[in-house]
Every structure is written in C-alpha cells, then in structure tokens.
Design a protein around this motif. Sequence first.
Motif, PDB file in Angstrom:
ATOM      1  N   ASP A  45       0.828  -1.204   0.000  1.00  0.00           N
ATOM      2  CA  ASP A  45       0.000   0.000   0.000  1.00  0.00           C
ATOM      3  C   ASP A  45       0.867   1.261   0.000  1.00  0.00           C
ATOM      4  OD1 ASP A  45      -2.426  -1.503   0.127  1.00  0.00           O
ATOM      5  OD2 ASP A  45      -2.003  -1.868   2.250  1.00  0.00           O
ATOM      6  N   LEU A  46       2.026   1.170   0.632  1.00  0.00           N
ATOM      7  CA  LEU A  46       2.957   2.300   0.605  1.00  0.00           C
ATOM      8  C   LEU A  46       3.414   2.559  -0.825  1.00  0.00           C
ATOM      9  CD1 LEU A  46       4.679   4.381   2.143  1.00  0.00           C
ATOM     10  CD2 LEU A  46       6.430   2.598   2.419  1.00  0.00           C
ATOM     11  N   LYS A  47       3.763   1.495  -1.544  1.00  0.00           N
ATOM     12  CA  LYS A  47       4.192   1.657  -2.935  1.00  0.00           C
ATOM     13  C   LYS A  47       3.055   2.214  -3.798  1.00  0.00           C
ATOM     14  CE  LYS A  47       5.972  -0.794  -6.973  1.00  0.00           C
ATOM     15  NZ  LYS A  47       4.876  -0.267  -7.839  1.00  0.00           N
ATOM     16  N   LYS A  48       1.827   1.779  -3.511  1.00  0.00           N
ATOM     17  CA  LYS A  48       0.668   2.284  -4.262  1.00  0.00           C
ATOM     18  C   LYS A  48       0.528   3.798  -4.052  1.00  0.00           C
ATOM     19  CE  LYS A  48      -4.327   1.416  -4.822  1.00  0.00           C
ATOM     20  NZ  LYS A  48      -4.886   2.669  -4.290  1.00  0.00           N
ATOM     21  N   MET A  49       0.694   4.243  -2.810  1.00  0.00           N
ATOM     22  CA  MET A  49       0.614   5.683  -2.529  1.00  0.00           C
ATOM     23  C   MET A  49       1.739   6.448  -3.221  1.00  0.00           C
ATOM     24  SD  MET A  49      -0.482   6.054   1.487  1.00  0.00           S
ATOM     25  CE  MET A  49      -0.523   7.859   1.389  1.00  0.00           C
ATOM     26  N   VAL A  50       2.924   5.851  -3.245  1.00  0.00           N
ATOM     27  CA  VAL A  50       4.059   6.478  -3.932  1.00  0.00           C
ATOM     28  C   VAL A  50       3.741   6.640  -5.420  1.00  0.00           C
ATOM     29  CG1 VAL A  50       6.463   6.131  -4.671  1.00  0.00           C
ATOM     30  CG2 VAL A  50       5.812   5.707  -2.288  1.00  0.00           C
ATOM     31  N   ASP A  51       3.172   5.595  -6.026  1.00  0.00           N
ATOM     32  CA  ASP A  51       2.806   5.667  -7.448  1.00  0.00           C
ATOM     33  C   ASP A  51       1.801   6.787  -7.701  1.00  0.00           C
ATOM     34  OD1 ASP A  51       4.464   3.511  -7.920  1.00  0.00           O
ATOM     35  OD2 ASP A  51       2.835   2.025  -7.948  1.00  0.00           O
ATOM     36  N   GLU A  52       0.810   6.895  -6.821  1.00  0.00           N
ATOM     37  CA  GLU A  52      -0.208   7.935  -6.982  1.00  0.00           C
ATOM     38  C   GLU A  52       0.394   9.330  -6.811  1.00  0.00           C
ATOM     39  OE1 GLU A  52      -3.153   6.873  -4.118  1.00  0.00           O
ATOM     40  OE2 GLU A  52      -3.970   5.228  -5.330  1.00  0.00           O
ATOM     41  N   ALA A  53       1.244   9.482  -5.802  1.00  0.00           N
ATOM     42  CA  ALA A  53       1.866  10.796  -5.556  1.00  0.00           C
ATOM     43  C   ALA A  53       2.794  11.181  -6.704  1.00  0.00           C
ATOM     44  CB  ALA A  53       2.638  10.783  -4.240  1.00  0.00           C
ATOM     45  N   ARG A  54       3.444  10.181  -7.308  1.00  0.00           N
ATOM     46  CA  ARG A  54       4.298  10.467  -8.463  1.00  0.00           C
ATOM     47  C   ARG A  54       3.462  11.051  -9.604  1.00  0.00           C
ATOM     48  NH1 ARG A  54       6.190   5.710  -9.138  1.00  0.00           N
ATOM     49  NH2 ARG A  54       4.980   5.055 -10.935  1.00  0.00           N
ATOM     50  N   GLY A  55       2.303  10.460  -9.838  1.00  0.00           N
ATOM     51  CA  GLY A  55       1.411  10.983 -10.863  1.00  0.00           C
ATOM     52  C   GLY A  55       0.920  12.385 -10.521  1.00  0.00           C
ATOM     53  N   GLY A  56       0.645  12.599  -9.225  1.00  0.00           N
ATOM     54  CA  GLY A  56       0.185  13.905  -8.793  1.00  0.00           C
ATOM     55  C   GLY A  56       1.227  14.988  -8.969  1.00  0.00           C
ATOM     56  N   LEU A  57       2.473  14.674  -8.627  1.00  0.00           N
ATOM     57  CA  LEU A  57       3.562  15.644  -8.804  1.00  0.00           C
ATOM     58  C   LEU A  57       3.804  15.910 -10.283  1.00  0.00           C
ATOM     59  CD1 LEU A  57       6.177  14.507  -6.097  1.00  0.00           C
ATOM     60  CD2 LEU A  57       4.734  16.545  -6.044  1.00  0.00           C
ATOM     61  N   ALA A  58       3.713  14.863 -11.082  1.00  0.00           N
ATOM     62  CA  ALA A  58       3.890  15.040 -12.530  1.00  0.00           C
ATOM     63  C   ALA A  58       2.814  15.968 -13.090  1.00  0.00           C
ATOM     64  CB  ALA A  58       3.850  13.686 -13.241  1.00  0.00           C
ATOM     65  N   ALA A  59       1.591  15.847 -12.547  1.00  0.00           N
ATOM     66  CA  ALA A  59       0.496  16.713 -12.989  1.00  0.00           C
ATOM     67  C   ALA A  59       0.756  18.176 -12.630  1.00  0.00           C
ATOM     68  CB  ALA A  59      -0.819  16.245 -12.370  1.00  0.00           C
ATOM     69  N   VAL A  79       7.417   9.974   3.563  1.00  0.00           N
ATOM     70  CA  VAL A  79       8.020   8.882   2.802  1.00  0.00           C
ATOM     71  C   VAL A  79       7.435   8.843   1.391  1.00  0.00           C
ATOM     72  CG1 VAL A  79       8.457   6.401   2.743  1.00  0.00           C
ATOM     73  CG2 VAL A  79       8.323   7.584   4.943  1.00  0.00           C
ATOM     74  N   VAL A  80       6.137   8.994   1.293  1.00  0.00           N
ATOM     75  CA  VAL A  80       5.458   8.957  -0.011  1.00  0.00           C
ATOM     76  C   VAL A  80       5.972  10.079  -0.910  1.00  0.00           C
ATOM     77  CG1 VAL A  80       3.228   9.242  -1.164  1.00  0.00           C
ATOM     78  CG2 VAL A  80       3.402   7.819   0.900  1.00  0.00           C
ATOM     79  N   THR A  81       6.068  11.282  -0.352  1.00  0.00           N
ATOM     80  CA  THR A  81       6.556  12.430  -1.131  1.00  0.00           C
ATOM     81  C   THR A  81       7.989  12.207  -1.605  1.00  0.00           C
ATOM     82  OG1 THR A  81       5.133  13.962   0.093  1.00  0.00           O
ATOM     83  CG2 THR A  81       7.019  14.918  -1.056  1.00  0.00           C
ATOM     84  N   ALA A  82       8.838  11.713  -0.708  1.00  0.00           N
ATOM     85  CA  ALA A  82      10.248  11.507  -1.051  1.00  0.00           C
ATOM     86  C   ALA A  82      10.391  10.546  -2.226  1.00  0.00           C
ATOM     87  CB  ALA A  82      11.002  10.977   0.172  1.00  0.00           C
ATOM     88  N   PHE A  83       9.757   9.382  -2.127  1.00  0.00           N
ATOM     89  CA  PHE A  83       9.930   8.376  -3.175  1.00  0.00           C
ATOM     90  C   PHE A  83       9.190   8.741  -4.457  1.00  0.00           C
ATOM     91  CE2 PHE A  83      11.523   5.940   0.397  1.00  0.00           C
ATOM     92  CZ  PHE A  83      12.592   5.270  -0.172  1.00  0.00           C
ATOM     93  N   ALA A  84       8.107   9.513  -4.343  1.00  0.00           N
ATOM     94  CA  ALA A  84       7.435  10.004  -5.546  1.00  0.00           C
ATOM     95  C   ALA A  84       8.353  10.965  -6.290  1.00  0.00           C
ATOM     96  CB  ALA A  84       6.130  10.706  -5.164  1.00  0.00           C
ATOM     97  N   ALA A  85       9.046  11.826  -5.532  1.00  0.00           N
ATOM     98  CA  ALA A  85       9.992  12.763  -6.150  1.00  0.00           C
ATOM     99  C   ALA A  85      11.135  12.005  -6.818  1.00  0.00           C
ATOM    100  CB  ALA A  85      10.535  13.722  -5.097  1.00  0.00           C
ATOM    101  N   TYR A  86      11.679  11.008  -6.121  1.00  0.00           N
ATOM    102  CA  TYR A  86      12.775  10.222  -6.697  1.00  0.00           C
ATOM    103  C   TYR A  86      12.337   9.557  -8.008  1.00  0.00           C
ATOM    104  CZ  TYR A  86      14.682  10.518  -1.913  1.00  0.00           C
ATOM    105  OH  TYR A  86      15.146  10.957  -0.694  1.00  0.00           O
ATOM    106  N   GLY A  87      11.105   9.060  -8.021  1.00  0.00           N
ATOM    107  CA  GLY A  87      10.615   8.342  -9.188  1.00  0.00           C
ATOM    108  C   GLY A  87      10.467   9.204 -10.431  1.00  0.00           C
ATOM    109  N   LEU A  88      10.405  10.538 -10.243  1.00  0.00           N
ATOM    110  CA  LEU A  88      10.349  11.460 -11.383  1.00  0.00           C
ATOM    111  C   LEU A  88      11.725  12.029 -11.708  1.00  0.00           C
ATOM    112  CD1 LEU A  88       7.092  13.435 -10.480  1.00  0.00           C
ATOM    113  CD2 LEU A  88       7.383  11.774 -12.335  1.00  0.00           C
TER     114      LEU A  88
END
Length: 592
Positions: A45-59, A79-88
């Motif tokens: 579920d943490l990874k799912k939130m990271v994926d969603e936040a990555r999409g949100g930051l990209a938007a 944690v979600v914000t950090a890994f979402a940022a890394y993923g972009l």
Amino acid sequence: MYPFQVMKFETLVELMEKAGQEHAANEALGTRKGPGRWEWIHYRDLKKMVDEARGGLAALGVKKGDRIAIISNNRVEWVVTAFAAYGLGGVLVPMYEAQAPEEWKFILNDAGAKVVVAATETIYQTIRGFGGEVPSVTRVVCLNAASTEPDSFAKLLEAGRNSPAPLAPVAPEDQAAQLYTSGTTGEPKGVQLTHKNLSSNVLASCSRFDFGPGDRSLAFLPWAHAFGQTAELYTFIYFGAALAINDEIPNLVANLAEVRPTILVAVPRIFNRIYDGVNKQMAEKPGIIRKLFKEGRALSARLRQGEKLSFTEKLTHNLADKLIFEKVRAKFGGRLRFVVSGSAALNTEVAELIDALGIDVYEGYGLTETSPVVSVNYAGNRRIGSVGKALPGVEIRIDHSATEDSTSGEIIVSGPNVMTGYYNRPEENAQVLLPDGSFRTGDMGYIDRDGFLFITGRIKEQYKLENGKYVVPSPLEEELKLSPYIANVVLYGENQPHNVALVVADVAAILAWAKHHGIALGNLETNPEVKKLLMGELERYSKTFKGYEKPKDLLIITEDFTTDNGLLTPKLSVKRPNVIAKYGAALKKLYV
C-alpha cells in the motif's frame, strides 16, 4: 537471527520498487491514533501511494532535476513524497517544522524549489505568504488540509490515480537529495547527495547488522536529517522491517512500551536521559540495592571483556539483572535486541551503563556530507569509546598536518558515500573536497591498531588559552553533562588564562536538592549554595581532564538551549557562536 539478504539496488527508486514487491505483505509504517492504537500501512500500500503521488507531482509539472521541498515532521506522507519525487528524477529538499520561516525562505531560494509540501495549515499559509520572495515556487501542497481543498495531499493523490506517471529513467549518478546542514556557524549549505551516495551507504550499513522482516522500531529521529533518513528509514525499508512513527517526544516512553521495538536507532541525548534516570533512582534505593547495582555493572563489564564468572558471581549478576536491569529494559518494551547510536559522541560511561543493562549499543560516526555513515561498531567488532570500523568501500585516513597533533588529526573520508559538493558553493567545496574526491570532515580523531576510529573533537571548536594550550570543548562538555544537576554546559576560554563554564542548571533536580537540604533558593542563578553545588559537580566530573582544561568558575543560567531561542540546531547541536554571542559579555566578567 536472520541470514543477510542481498536485495541489489543502485537507486532509491529501485529500493522502493523492490521493497513494494518483495515485502508487499509486511507492515511498513505505523501511525499512533491514540493510547495503544496504531494504524499500520503495508509495503504494497505504501508503494501504491508512492505511485499515486508520483502521478500527482507530474500533474503539477514536476520533471527530472526539479526540486521538491517538504517541511514536515516524520509521517507516512513524508516517505510517499520523497519516493514520488525520486521516481520522477526529482531532488528532495527536506526541512524541519521547527525551523524559522526565514530559514525556509533561504533554503527554498537557494535550492530553487518548484513544489513545496507543507505539513500544517500554518506552514502552508506561511509559504504562500512569501509570494514573490520565493519566485521558483509554483505550487504549495498541504498535508493536513481537508481532502476537498484543491491544494490538499488527498487531491494530489487523486490526480495521480487519474493520470498515472511512469518512472523516469534515473541513474545512480543522478542527484537524489539536497540536505541542508544545520548551520551551527553561518548560513545552511545544500549538501548534494546522489542515488549512488545514499544507496551505497544503505547497502554497506545493512551488511553490518542482523535485521529482518520480523524486526520493529520506533522512529523518533527526523528523516529530514541524513542519519534518520539513511540509518533508520531506508535501512528498514531494505529489510522489510516495520517502523512505528513516534508522534511527540513526551510520549516516547509510553510509545516504546506499546510498540515493543526490537531495534532502535537513537542519539546520545536519549541514552544520557536513561543514565541520569537510572542513577537518580539508584540514589534513592537502600544501600543493599545500590551495592547490587554497582556489583552487577562491574560483572557485566567483565562479561563484555570475555571473562568467565564464578558460580557466586553468576548468581550476583543474575540477581542484579532480575531486580534492576530487567526493569529498565522493560521500559523499552522488553524485546530490544540492540541499539545503533549516532549523530553525536556517546559518553563512554553512559555506553558502559547501557551495556550493563543488557542492551548492546553500537555507536557509529558520520556526517551529512558522507550520506551519512562512515564507520560503526557491530556484533563481534565493538569497542566502547570508539565509533567503530570503516564501512565496506569507505576509506578513512588521518591528516596530522591539520591539527599539529601527533595523536589526533583531521579525519578524511573517501568512498562512494561522499557528496558531490555543496550546491553553488565553489569556495566551500574547494576547502573540503580534495582532488581525489575525498572529504575533509573537520573532525579530529585517530585510528587504533585494530582499525577502530576514535573521535576527539571538532577542529573549528577548538580554541587556544592564553598560555598557548589548545582546548577541544565538546568531549569535555559531554563529561560535565553527566551531572544530574547540569542540563547543559558550554566551556569558554579563548585567549583567556583559564576555562570557565556556562552552566544550564537542571532546575527540577536543584529544587529537589534544595528541599532535601532545607535551603531557601531565592534566585537560583545567583544563590551561593547553588554555585557551591555546581562548582563541586564541575570538579567531580572533570577529574579526568588535564589541569588547564578544568573550569575555574561558572555562570549559572536556567534557560536551556533550544531551537526556539536560536541556541540549538534542528538536530539539537549547540550553536556555539550564538551561545557565546548571547552570554560572552557575562562570561568575560568572570575573569575580572
């Protein structure tokens, strides 16, 4: 307990991707919802939130190389914000809620942050209020905002669900984070750390410790700091272990009992409190218990050194453990296997007491600029008083020319964990980075013949007395703070005939002492009986000092050093120049 697992990764993006798959069903992060109630999110579920936040930051227009700032205490969304940022391919710029707004503004401008994630409505409004003073910021998101608000984190996740964003191509050499040094002297500097820096440090650190998916900890170190981020957060993610997030420091003891951690990553201040508390309790116990405590400590030390105990000695040690030591361990939840200590020097006497209690403490050393871990003690390779041996792949050498001392020299570090440099600070980079990429730490120390590193002070803090003798104050101050009547202390003596001490009195302890002795205190700071008590404490705890290091007089204050009064950094290091600026005139009067 656990066979060492090798989960290879070269970037923090890979770390989360693999953790989400390999540890999917494991508890990842726990949030306190009330006394005895914790809500856990699993890795899937943490990874799912990271994926969603990555999409949100990209938007929001975030792309590779953009800076994403977060001003927040530890929480799942951090944690979600950090890994979402890394993923972009973004660069995380973490800050503390406790920092002054002017520091936020300075860092946002220095980093050129594009998006800011603010924990509270107050922080959100403050950043919004900066307006054109932070021209790079295009959007502010609020974690605590109602889900219906357009700038809420919930809306960010919703946008990501509606418009998923693929992972950007991220290389190990790409920058992952820009961590700002606390700035005990001067303005904060942005430490540029790559995915390789942080990933290599996680892997090297993990190779030294016996973790596993069944382990659990209570996280109370700020993840905005390199030590909490690497040694705690990323390490636990690597092992698929569980991290409960401490909500408030006053709740720490109660939370430890509820979470029942098996491993803790902590700082010396926590152990100093334990030391102080245990000694205060023992002072109130009958003589027979105090004697048993003393004998139990001595026998524990002998066991640590590999000595065998006689039958009678084993009985004594077991009795001390049952009646005294076990009760202290119970305050940690009763399951603690070991503790890793870092961020500042751990006093040897404190370490020996914690060890006697049956809690293995592995002290390490590092700096933000080294991602941060340089060396650490670990099972089978531990020497109390040292900060351990260099991590695999890390090289430590001692430069005696920097200190003109035949024993201690400046510690120089090289390895894959060394930063690429301070952001936009070419002059500072030239001072600390050698041509081969090695880093001058500014710390003093030596390596013994078995490879253990010992820290003896900080070069910038040392000063010269009038007689030409050099004083390195930090380790001396740590000794003096062992007094139950001293909350904090700073030594002063540059270009003076001798040292004096600025002592922050432990008001509660002194009030109890005064009541016990029937002393009317009046003004505690000027009371001659209090001064006599504290001078006696300085003498008692400076017995191992060289003659010229001992303070000959003191100035008593009751206001402790805090982040609010500007005398502590967010990671609780003393801002020595600020302390001297505030109290220097009064300290100089002690020489008249």
